[in-house]
Scaffold this active site. Structure first.
Site, PDB file in Angstrom:
ATOM      1  N   HIS A  29       2.379  -6.921  -8.586  1.00 54.04           N
ATOM      2  CA  HIS A  29       2.101  -5.719  -7.500  1.00 54.04           C
ATOM      3  C   HIS A  29       2.853  -4.629  -7.532  1.00 54.04           C
ATOM      4  O   HIS A  29       2.587  -3.286  -7.726  1.00 54.04           O
ATOM      5  CB  HIS A  29       1.711  -6.245  -6.230  1.00 54.04           C
ATOM      6  CG  HIS A  29       1.293  -5.172  -5.135  1.00 54.04           C
ATOM      7  ND1 HIS A  29      -0.103  -5.158  -4.647  1.00 54.04           N
ATOM      8  CD2 HIS A  29       2.158  -4.111  -4.459  1.00 54.04           C
ATOM      9  CE1 HIS A  29       0.004  -4.105  -4.028  1.00 54.04           C
ATOM     10  NE2 HIS A  29       1.190  -3.404  -3.628  1.00 54.04           N
ATOM     11  N   GLU A  30       4.092  -4.984  -7.245  1.00 56.68           N
ATOM     12  CA  GLU A  30       5.185  -3.917  -7.441  1.00 56.68           C
ATOM     13  C   GLU A  30       5.536  -3.305  -8.668  1.00 56.68           C
ATOM     14  O   GLU A  30       5.579  -2.131  -8.837  1.00 56.68           O
ATOM     15  CB  GLU A  30       6.350  -4.722  -6.716  1.00 56.68           C
ATOM     16  CG  GLU A  30       6.496  -4.944  -5.371  1.00 56.68           C
ATOM     17  CD  GLU A  30       5.595  -3.870  -4.320  1.00 56.68           C
ATOM     18  OE1 GLU A  30       6.082  -2.744  -4.462  1.00 56.68           O
ATOM     19  OE2 GLU A  30       5.101  -4.530  -3.313  1.00 56.68           O
ATOM     20  N   HIS A  40       3.082  -0.446  -9.398  1.00 59.95           N
ATOM     21  CA  HIS A  40       3.432   0.860  -8.767  1.00 59.95           C
ATOM     22  C   HIS A  40       4.433   1.196  -9.757  1.00 59.95           C
ATOM     23  O   HIS A  40       4.729   2.287  -9.910  1.00 59.95           O
ATOM     24  CB  HIS A  40       4.137   0.516  -7.454  1.00 59.95           C
ATOM     25  CG  HIS A  40       3.335   0.301  -6.197  1.00 59.95           C
ATOM     26  ND1 HIS A  40       2.300   1.172  -6.085  1.00 59.95           N
ATOM     27  CD2 HIS A  40       3.278  -0.736  -5.201  1.00 59.95           C
ATOM     28  CE1 HIS A  40       1.518   0.730  -4.731  1.00 59.95           C
ATOM     29  NE2 HIS A  40       2.189  -0.341  -4.479  1.00 59.95           N
ATOM     30  N   HIS A  93       3.067   3.082 -12.617  1.00 62.35           N
ATOM     31  CA  HIS A  93       2.645   4.098 -12.047  1.00 62.35           C
ATOM     32  C   HIS A  93       3.793   5.605 -12.072  1.00 62.35           C
ATOM     33  O   HIS A  93       3.497   6.585 -12.604  1.00 62.35           O
ATOM     34  CB  HIS A  93       1.981   4.241 -10.848  1.00 62.35           C
ATOM     35  CG  HIS A  93       0.993   5.370 -10.357  1.00 62.35           C
ATOM     36  ND1 HIS A  93       0.387   5.438  -9.120  1.00 62.35           N
ATOM     37  CD2 HIS A  93       0.434   6.150 -11.019  1.00 62.35           C
ATOM     38  CE1 HIS A  93      -0.536   6.326  -8.995  1.00 62.35           C
ATOM     39  NE2 HIS A  93      -0.526   6.928 -10.163  1.00 62.35           N
TER      40      HIS A  93
END
Length: 681
Positions: free
Chosen positions: A469-470, A473, A476
């Site tokens: 999940h991290e 990010h 991105h």
């Protein structure tokens, strides 16, 4: 005295933060000096004798304050990941200064006149899409934050913003202090019944590190979660659960009840001064959802689907606990314990069977391999740049052609100076200036199970998905490719920012991806396919209850921030209980309160935005369905995702970007099917 080395650009490899030479006492003078420099840059824009243009006003404004942004981002990142009393005291001094400077900019009449002049003539300007977005964003940053107010109202706004910056810091400090303060020392080994060996060993080591005899448990997640999941001793589970739930809710000097009431009241007051009905109306104007009404409609429609499933699951869990241990009333401290027992019974699957296949180093390599297969990224661990703690890993990221893409920091283990949870942040944004594409410095911070004397760091499956999940990010941020820093990377609408992170979690459930990294830490054996199937089968286990839980947090957030009379709220606990009334499954516990440690909305950036996790789940389920249709490593789909989502930042409306990637608006059916809340065709 200001260190020349703290004035950007830093004299370091890749212009990274020079952590080794930074002393705490350097921050305040450097930030003060950087504010002076930023003010000078603003004055130069205001006093430019030339007619206001996009270049000399809007563009100049976006590139101003770079030094201030860099040094303050270093400071506040350390305040989250490696804080101490000195840093916290400095934060209380620095925050009002930064708040005041921000107001000096947005309330500067002459600057606003120049911005408005450009904005009013935009139809005559030949701007590209990104420039148009930047112009709109800059104009709104003034108009939405007080540029059109009277002088008295501007003074009020300044005072509110100053108070809010201090209150939010104090809220976070209290939560961290409460987390660090609690310890549960166990001296009777029979009280450890049910706990995995690795958990016991870690607790023993922690006790020894503090010169104590026995086994020490804390509120840090790698200590707290295994105890709540596996410990047979119900009374000790209750003790730990109540301690976690009562953080900053004890009526002492670390209590956050008044801070919550003050923050909510001031946010509402601020919104009213700016002409908005509530804080939620103010925030959501710049989100995909646009209004509180849309958020509530979205949440309640999901609630309608999830609640019957959640109630069935809870009833089954109650019956299971009754049959197994004659538990008459299921309490909050029973949930994780009996859920794990039931999951083991239904799927013959528990985290202890899975953990040997998820050695931290292997999972990191797996995330990197998947990023290479999808987005052509390569990660090389380097030790030539400074780090703020020995635990931090540092990487140079390049593309398949050898071009430098990003610096990447990864910080995985809990410690006393680090707040709980997991997050991604940036030490430097990406932007293009004077023909040079200046690359970003990205960091992820987590609190995972530490290695022990006999075992490496073995992750639970939940920790594996958290890492992915991290890392989503982080991708991105790393793959950002925009001209302007304020539109780069994760600078997107808050209810869009979770798409890249949540979509990456999907690869953790796919056989083709797991085979790349899920190997036994002792034997090297690839995870057996029956375990992979069980992971997939169990993915929707208690999904109704999980959905209800997430919705309850989002609705609590909206209750705090979309109400029209927060000044009338007297009792934080009573208000919270009322907000939870429609989503509560477990009996109420009078000693606990979530709001007093709900850092996402009272310290972080999620106020009126917690719903965005569920909102983005609709996007990510729909997006991953596209990958599955074409193949989870399909380069065409991956390139479309990179080119239309990951690299674009906030340069266009997120729905426009999403539709360009997907060819259509997202369909909520994909999420409901994945969650098992409606039947697949």
């Amino acid at each position: 005295m200001i260190k020349k080395t703290l004035i950007t650009p830093f004299n370091t490899k890749y212009n990274t933060a020079p952590f080794r030479i930074i002393q705490n006492e350097d921050f305040l003078p450097t930030i003060k000096e950087s504010i002076k420099l930023a003010k000078k840059e603003i004055d130069e824009i205001v006093n430019n004798p030339k007619k206001p243009s996009f270049e000399n006003t809007i563009e100049a404004l976006d590139f101003s304050g770079e030094q201030l942004d860099r040094i303050s981002s270093i400071f506040f990142n350390l305040n989250s990941a490696e804080t101490n009393e000195d840093i916290q005291k400095i934060a209380q001094e620095v925050s009002p200064l930064l708040s005041e400077f921000s107001n000096d900019v947005t309330l500067n009449e002459d600057l606003f006149k120049r911005v408005k002049a450009v904005y009013d003539s935009k139809s005559e300007l030949d701007l590209n899409t990104e420039q148009t977005t930047l112009l709109d964003k800059k104009y709104k940053s003034f108009s939405r934050n007080g540029a059109n107010l009277s002088e008295d109202e501007k003074t009020q706004l300044r005072e509110i913003d100053k108070k809010l910056s201090q209150l939010k810091l104090k809220f976070g400090e209290n939560v961290l202090a409460e987390t660090n303060k609690f310890e549960m020392l166990i001296t009777d080994e029979t009280d450890l019944s049910g706990l995995p060996d690795g958990t016991k060993e870690a607790a023993k080591q922690l006790a020894e590190s503090k010169k104590k005899e026995g086994w020490l448990f804390t509120l840090d997640y790698p200590s707290y979660i295994p105890f709540m999941t596996y410990a047979d001793n119900r009374e000790l589970r209750k003790k730990l659960s109540l301690a976690a739930g009562a953080k900053a809710f004890k009526g002492d000097d670390l209590d956050n009840q008044n801070n919550v009431l003050q923050i909510v009241k001031l946010r509402h007051e601020r919104a009213n001064i700016l002409g908005y009905k509530t804080h939620a109306h103010f925030v959501l104007e710049e989100r995909m959802a646009e209004t509180p009404e849309t958020v509530l409609k979205f949440s309640n429609e999901l609630l309608e689907k999830a609640k019957p499933a959640a109630e069935r699951e809870f009833k089954n869990l109650e019956n299971f606990a009754k049959d197994l241990d004659n538990i008459d009333r299921l309490e909050k401290w029973d949930g994780a314990y009996y859920s794990e027992k039931l999951k083991q019974k239904l799927f013959s699957l528990d985290d202890e069977k899975l953990k040997p296949y998820f050695k931290l180093e292997n999972v990191i390599d797996g995330a990197f391999t998947i990023a290479n297969k999808l987005f052509d990224l390569n990660f090389e661990e380097i030790n030539t740049i400074d780090k703020y703690h020995d635990d931090v890993l540092t990487y140079k990221v390049t593309d398949n052609k050898g071009n430098f893409v990003s610096v990447f920091y990864a910080d995985f283990f809990p410690r006393s100076g680090k707040r709980n949870g997991a997050w991604m942040t940036s030490y430097k944004p990406q932007y293009i200036k004077d023909g040079e594409n200046s690359r970003p410095h990205i960091s992820i911070v987590c609190n995972f199970t530490k290695p022990t004397n006999t075992k490496p760091s073995l992750l639970t499956f939940n920790e594996v998905t958290t890492l992915f999940h991290e890392f989503g990010h982080a991708l991105h941020g790393m793959l950002a490719n925009t001209t302007y820093p304020s539109l780069s990377g994760t600078s997107v609408f808050w209810d869009f920012v979770e798409l890249p992170s949540q979509v990456m979690e999907n690869w953790c459930f796919e056989k083709e991806a797991l085979e790349l990294f899920a190997t036994h830490y002792e034997t090297g054996e690839v995870i057996p396919m029956d375990l992979v199937e069980k992971i997939k089968e169990s993915a929707t286990f208690h999904e109704g209850m999980q959905t209800l839980r997430q919705l309850s947090f989002g609705l609590l957030d909206m209750n705090w921030h979309a109400g029209e009379s927060p000044e009338t709220i007297q009792d934080v606990k009573a208000f919270e209980s009322e907000a939870f009334k429609n989503t509560a499954l477990y009996p109420e516990t009078k000693e606990t309160c979530m709001s007093t440690s709900f850092s996402h909305i009272f310290q972080g950036g999620y106020s009126s935005g917690y719903y965005s996790y569920k909102w983005a789940e609709v996007l990510d389920a729909d997006a991953f369905e596209y990958f599955k249709e074409e193949g989870i490593f399909n380069k065409t789909v991956a390139n479309k995702f990179k080119d239309n989502v990951l690299s674009k930042g906030g340069t266009e409306n997120p729905m426009t970007l999403y539709k360009r990637f997907r060819g259509q608006e997202p369909k909520p059916e994909a999420l409901l099917k994945r969650a098992g809340l409606i039947e697949s065709n």
